[in-house]
Enzyme design. Structure first.
Site, PDB file in Angstrom:
ATOM      1  N   GLU A  12      14.527 -27.548 -12.863  1.00 41.20           N
ATOM      2  CA  GLU A  12      14.079 -27.263 -11.499  1.00 41.20           C
ATOM      3  C   GLU A  12      14.852 -26.125 -10.829  1.00 41.20           C
ATOM      4  OE1 GLU A  12      12.115 -31.397  -9.888  1.00 41.20           O
ATOM      5  OE2 GLU A  12      14.258 -31.108  -9.582  1.00 41.20           O
ATOM      6  N   HIS A  27       8.004 -29.363  -6.731  1.00 41.25           N
ATOM      7  CA  HIS A  27       7.448 -30.702  -6.944  1.00 41.25           C
ATOM      8  C   HIS A  27       7.651 -31.074  -8.411  1.00 41.25           C
ATOM      9  CE1 HIS A  27       4.802 -34.098  -6.058  1.00 41.25           C
ATOM     10  NE2 HIS A  27       4.271 -33.901  -7.256  1.00 41.25           N
TER      11      HIS A  27
END
Length: 202
Positions: free
Chosen positions: A180, A110
């Site tokens: 990420e 997320h």
């Protein structure tokens, strides 16, 4: 034996690509086996076919009943003998069958420091916009286990990035996206290492 990874993706599948590269480079003791997409035009599907993964297009258009879609996804995962399920930009909620069968084995990333800016409706640009509107001085990414509550599962890894004065949505988004892939890789490496001794005992 390496653990088998399956992926769910709606668009480009960047996490799936990065983890597959890591597997084939010997950086991750796992084998990518399957990719499921709800989008027949997903670039991730095309990529997965070229990489030799088992691919499936399973969407609410094909399975209007959510329970049937849930069952179809679970069937593909079982046929592929998947051990872990990675959500790689998958824009749909998982059903109870998959969540129960793979409890503690479904990971998502997320684009914020959960629990901040998470929950239903918070994804993609909406998250970065919320961070900027809140005046936060830091953001980042969080890898978490997926449970029935949206973005509420146990957090496995987090990494911060600064929110700089004058940041635009695009600048913040790029800064978060830059961390990420490696964050997800580290989380999967750690989970694989944790689960392997348990697998050996069963």
């Amino acid at each position: 034996m390496p653990m088998n990874l399956a992926f769910l993706a709606s668009h480009g599948g960047s996490a799936a690509r990065h983890l597959t590269t890591a597997c084939r480079a010997g950086e991750l003791d796992a084998t990518p086996v399957a990719l499921i997409s709800n989008n027949s035009r997903s670039p991730a599907l095309e990529w997965a076919r070229e990489e030799g993964l088992q691919t499936s297009h399973l969407s609410s258009a094909r399975y209007p009943d959510p329970d049937e879609l849930d069952a179809a996804i679970l069937q593909v995962l079982r046929e592929a003998d998947a051990d872990l399920l990675i959500l790689s930009g998958y824009m749909r909620e998982l059903g109870p069958r998959v969540l129960n069968a793979y409890a503690g084995r479904v990971l998502n990333i997320h684009p914020s420091l959960l629990p901040s800016h998470g929950g239903r409706g918070m994804y993609g640009d909406r998250v970065h916009r919320a961070v900027l509107e809140a005046g936060d001085t830091r953001s980042g990414a969080t890898v978490h286990l997926v449970t029935a509550g949206i973005d509420e599962g146990p957090r496995l890894a987090q990494q911060e990035v600064p929110v700089r004065p004058g940041d635009t949505l695009e600048k913040l988004k790029a800064r978060v996206q830059a961390i990420e892939s490696e964050l997800m890789l580290r989380a999967v490496q750690e989970l694989v290492a944790e689960l392997k001794p348990k697998e050996a005992r069963t």
